[in-house]
Each structure stands twice: as C-alpha cells, then as structure tokens.
Design a protein around this motif. Structure first.
Motif, PDB file in Angstrom:
ATOM      1  N   LYS A 272      85.817  26.607  20.368  1.00 16.32           N
ATOM      2  CA  LYS A 272      85.767  27.944  20.954  1.00 16.32           C
ATOM      3  C   LYS A 272      86.229  27.865  22.403  1.00 16.32           C
ATOM      4  O   LYS A 272      86.105  26.831  23.045  1.00 16.32           O
ATOM      5  N   ALA A 273      86.772  28.969  22.903  1.00 18.79           N
ATOM      6  CA  ALA A 273      87.267  29.001  24.275  1.00 18.79           C
ATOM      7  C   ALA A 273      86.764  30.252  24.977  1.00 18.79           C
ATOM      8  O   ALA A 273      86.703  31.330  24.384  1.00 18.79           O
ATOM      9  N   CYS A 274      86.409  30.097  26.226  1.00 22.07           N
ATOM     10  CA  CYS A 274      85.941  31.210  27.047  1.00 22.07           C
ATOM     11  C   CYS A 274      87.115  32.133  27.379  1.00 22.07           C
ATOM     12  O   CYS A 274      88.089  31.702  28.009  1.00 22.07           O
ATOM     13  N   ILE A 275      87.037  33.380  26.945  1.00 19.36           N
ATOM     14  CA  ILE A 275      88.162  34.296  27.155  1.00 19.36           C
ATOM     15  C   ILE A 275      88.341  34.646  28.635  1.00 19.36           C
ATOM     16  O   ILE A 275      89.472  34.836  29.108  1.00 19.36           O
ATOM     17  N   ALA A 276      87.252  34.714  29.387  1.00 19.20           N
ATOM     18  CA  ALA A 276      87.371  35.016  30.822  1.00 19.20           C
ATOM     19  C   ALA A 276      88.129  33.909  31.529  1.00 19.20           C
ATOM     20  O   ALA A 276      88.984  34.171  32.399  1.00 19.20           O
ATOM     21  N   CYS A 277      87.836  32.668  31.154  1.00 21.36           N
ATOM     22  CA  CYS A 277      88.531  31.523  31.754  1.00 21.36           C
ATOM     23  C   CYS A 277      89.998  31.527  31.342  1.00 21.36           C
ATOM     24  O   CYS A 277      90.897  31.293  32.174  1.00 21.36           O
ATOM     25  N   ALA A 278      90.242  31.771  30.056  1.00 25.76           N
ATOM     26  CA  ALA A 278      91.617  31.784  29.552  1.00 25.76           C
ATOM     27  C   ALA A 278      92.434  32.874  30.223  1.00 25.76           C
ATOM     28  O   ALA A 278      93.602  32.667  30.581  1.00 25.76           O
ATOM     29  N   ASN A 279      91.827  34.038  30.409  1.00 22.39           N
ATOM     30  CA  ASN A 279      92.529  35.138  31.087  1.00 22.39           C
ATOM     31  C   ASN A 279      92.834  34.772  32.536  1.00 22.39           C
ATOM     32  O   ASN A 279      93.914  35.080  33.062  1.00 22.39           O
ATOM     33  N   ALA A 280      91.888  34.127  33.194  1.00 21.03           N
ATOM     34  CA  ALA A 280      92.065  33.759  34.604  1.00 21.03           C
ATOM     35  C   ALA A 280      93.245  32.804  34.786  1.00 21.03           C
ATOM     36  O   ALA A 280      93.954  32.861  35.802  1.00 21.03           O
ATOM     37  N   TYR A 281      93.473  31.936  33.796  1.00 19.46           N
ATOM     38  CA  TYR A 281      94.577  30.984  33.882  1.00 19.46           C
ATOM     39  C   TYR A 281      95.825  31.463  33.141  1.00 19.46           C
ATOM     40  O   TYR A 281      96.830  30.751  33.087  1.00 19.46           O
ATOM     41  N   GLY A 282      95.754  32.646  32.558  1.00 24.70           N
ATOM     42  CA  GLY A 282      96.905  33.208  31.868  1.00 24.70           C
ATOM     43  C   GLY A 282      97.299  32.461  30.609  1.00 24.70           C
ATOM     44  O   GLY A 282      98.491  32.398  30.254  1.00 24.70           O
ATOM     45  N   VAL A 283      96.317  31.887  29.882  1.00 25.03           N
ATOM     46  CA  VAL A 283      96.633  31.072  28.697  1.00 25.03           C
ATOM     47  C   VAL A 283      95.962  31.600  27.426  1.00 25.03           C
ATOM     48  O   VAL A 283      95.892  30.893  26.419  1.00 25.03           O
ATOM     49  N   THR A 284      95.508  32.815  27.461  1.00 28.76           N
ATOM     50  CA  THR A 284      94.769  33.364  26.316  1.00 28.76           C
ATOM     51  C   THR A 284      95.593  33.337  25.031  1.00 28.76           C
ATOM     52  O   THR A 284      95.123  32.855  23.988  1.00 28.76           O
ATOM     53  N   GLU A 285      96.816  33.848  25.087  1.00 30.79           N
ATOM     54  CA  GLU A 285      97.650  33.908  23.887  1.00 30.79           C
ATOM     55  C   GLU A 285      97.987  32.509  23.369  1.00 30.79           C
ATOM     56  O   GLU A 285      98.050  32.283  22.155  1.00 30.79           O
ATOM     57  N   LYS A 286      98.199  31.573  24.302  1.00 28.63           N
ATOM     58  CA  LYS A 286      98.508  30.198  23.885  1.00 28.63           C
ATOM     59  C   LYS A 286      97.327  29.591  23.125  1.00 28.63           C
ATOM     60  O   LYS A 286      97.510  28.941  22.082  1.00 28.63           O
ATOM     61  N   LEU A 287      96.102  29.807  23.611  1.00 27.09           N
ATOM     62  CA  LEU A 287      94.925  29.258  22.943  1.00 27.09           C
ATOM     63  C   LEU A 287      94.715  29.901  21.577  1.00 27.09           C
ATOM     64  O   LEU A 287      94.275  29.237  20.625  1.00 27.09           O
ATOM     65  N   LYS A 288      95.044  31.160  21.468  1.00 23.69           N
ATOM     66  CA  LYS A 288      94.939  31.831  20.164  1.00 23.69           C
ATOM     67  C   LYS A 288      95.967  31.273  19.187  1.00 23.69           C
ATOM     68  O   LYS A 288      95.687  31.108  18.001  1.00 23.69           O
ATOM     69  N   GLU A 289      97.171  30.973  19.706  1.00 21.46           N
ATOM     70  CA  GLU A 289      98.215  30.369  18.866  1.00 21.46           C
ATOM     71  C   GLU A 289      97.775  29.015  18.326  1.00 21.46           C
ATOM     72  O   GLU A 289      98.181  28.607  17.231  1.00 21.46           O
TER      73      GLU A 289
END
Length: 314
Positions: A272-289
C-alpha cells in the motif's frame, strides 16, 4: 395511546416469559466449528457467513423475533455498539426465523444498521442446536397473543434460543452465550471485551512495515528484505508493506526495487502507498501503474496500531 401501547408491551413480555425454554437445545459451544449458511437480510442481500469471515470476526446474534420485547431491547443494545464493532474489523449479524417482511419491520423499528437475516424454518438455527419446540400451552399463548405462525410462516411452534456467538476468521467459535432461560442475555460489555481481545490476539501475528527511507541500501537490505522473508517463511500470518514519505519517490524511479516489490506481491505481501505522499512527489499515477494500493493511510495506520498489529518502520 401511550398507556395502551405500554400495557400491550407488558402483556407481550408476560407472554414471552410464560415458559422458560421447554425441551431446550444446548447450542454449539466454544471451540466448535461454526456451520456455514447463506441467508437473505432485510435489504434482500445474500449474507454468507464464511464470506464475511474473510473480512474478519463475525458476531452472530440469534433473537426469537420482533414480537419479543427482550429481543428488541437486546438488538438496540447491539445497535449502539455497531460502530465500535465495525472499527474492530468485525461484522454483526442478527438472525431469527421471522419472515423477511417481519425482519424489515424489526430492523426499522429498532433502527438497526446491521444485517438482520431471515432463517426460514430455523434451518441455520438447527445447525447451531438452538431450536426448541414450545409446549402446547405456551404455543397456544403465543399464537393467541401475537400470532407466532404469522411471524414464522409456519405452524411448527419452534423458536431459537437468543444466543450470541463470536466466530473467528477460521470459523471457530471463540465466545458463546447460550442459556435455556431465554430471559437471560449476553452482557454487551462482555461481548465487546471478548471481541477486542480476539481481534488483538489475531492481529498480533500480522506484520505492517512502514517504509519511509529514500536510501536504496536501506530498501534492499532491510525495508524490503525483512517483510519478504517474513512472508515466505510464514513468520507472520499476514505481511503488509506501506510506502510512506520519500520512499514513494524512490520506488517510482528505481526499476530494480520495482522488480523486488513485484516478487513480494507474487509471494503474497500486500503493498500500500500513502496517497498524500505520492501526490506530494508527483508519483501517484506511476505507483498505480505498478499495481500498488494508493490510498489515504493515516486512518488505516491508526487502526493497525489500535488493533494490535506488529508495526515497525524503516
């Protein structure tokens, strides 16, 4: 009008108490395997016990019917605890032989937000050894008093003992309150204490590793190596890796670590990944991929801690 309703309620209560369970069943006890069942609830949904157990423990609350004042009081007591029960990852299900339309009425008048299922002809109740036959005198009182046959859809004059069970995720009964004197009910605080203890004991064997470091060496030698080994060697019954903070940026760009996490997923590690952290680093879509569960993690992490999981950080 209120006085008239009160008098009727007392008359029904007196009728309900007129015969302590004749020919009473004993009910399944602690340690027994809980029989599976599939029944329809007040909303027309199918409720399967073993499917619910895949999510966590289940409390089964047998009640005699919406005609029983004591049962209604008990159901209201459980309704007050349903939020706490759900927070523990458990599910509450109430069961009686009353027909679906009667079950709907019971749920509505008591404002029940949990499943209230109809056990046609007490089929599930019989599996749990809870069903007993009323003697002729009591059956006649019930029929004349409120029409038991209209509630149950038959003339068998059978009712279940108002039992309470807590069943663990493996289908084993861990708490059982069954008393031939159906005026005696499980203490709700006792039920909650046993449920809480069961959940914490069960979760004590589950690992959650929060990975927040952006150091590749820490990732390779500790943060990923340990949970992977724990999963493969069954050191814990369940292993979850949480990508938190700077590790989100690291994993999004490091193909070697991505391959490692893929192997971990294949072996059963939940990622699992923290969406707030992923958004802050601009990597949300990459982690979902990469097929990680990207979601708000603050509340889940708090629940891990409250429910007794083994939580460590790197």
């Amino acid at each position: 009008m209120k006085i008239k309703k009160l008098i009727i309620s007392f008359m029904m209560l007196a009728t309900a108490l007129s015969g302590i369970a004749q020919d009473a069943a004993q009910g399944l006890r602690i340690g027994a395997k809980a029989p599976d069942f599939t029944l329809n609830d007040q909303n027309g949904n199918k409720v399967n016990l073993y499917q619910l157990l895949q999510k966590g423990p289940v409390i089964l609350k047998w009640y005699r019917g919406g005609w029983c004042p004591l049962c209604n009081l008990e159901l209201k007591g459980f309704a007050d605890k349903v939020s706490e029960i759900n927070q523990l990852g458990a599910t509450l299900v109430a069961i009686s032989p009353e027909l679906p339309d009667k079950a709907i009425t019971t749920a509505e008048k008591n404002q029940l937000s949990f499943s209230v299922v109809s056990d046609n002809d007490n089929e599930a109740g019989r599996k749990y050894d809870l069903v007993y036959q009323l003697d002729a005198e009591t059956a006649n009182k019930y029929e004349k008093g409120f029409g038991l046959s209209q509630y149950n859809g038959n003339n068998k004059a059978e009712v279940p003992l108002p039992a309470t069970y807590i069943i663990d995720s493996k289908g084993i009964i861990r708490y059982a309150f069954v008393n031939p004197d159906y005026t005696k009910r499980a203490n709700i605080d006792d039920v909650m204490m046993n449920l809480t203890q069961l959940v914490k004991t069960s979760n004590n064997n589950k690992l959650v590793l929060v990975w927040s470091s952006d150091d590749p060496m820490v990732a390779q030698r500790v943060a990923l190596m340990f949970p992977h080994a724990a999963q493969k060697n069954s050191w814990f019954s369940e292993t979850t890796l949480v990508i938190w903070g700077p590790s989100a940026k690291l994993i999004a760009s490091d193909t070697t670590l991505q391959k490692k996490l893929k192997e971990m997923q294949t072996d059963g590690v939940k990622i699992k990944a923290c969406i707030a952290c992923a958004n802050a680093y601009g990597v949300t879509e990459k982690l979902k991929e990469l097929h990680y569960d990207v979601l708000p993690m603050g509340e889940p992490l708090a629940e891990y801690l409250k429910r007794g999981y083994q939580v460590i950080t790197f």
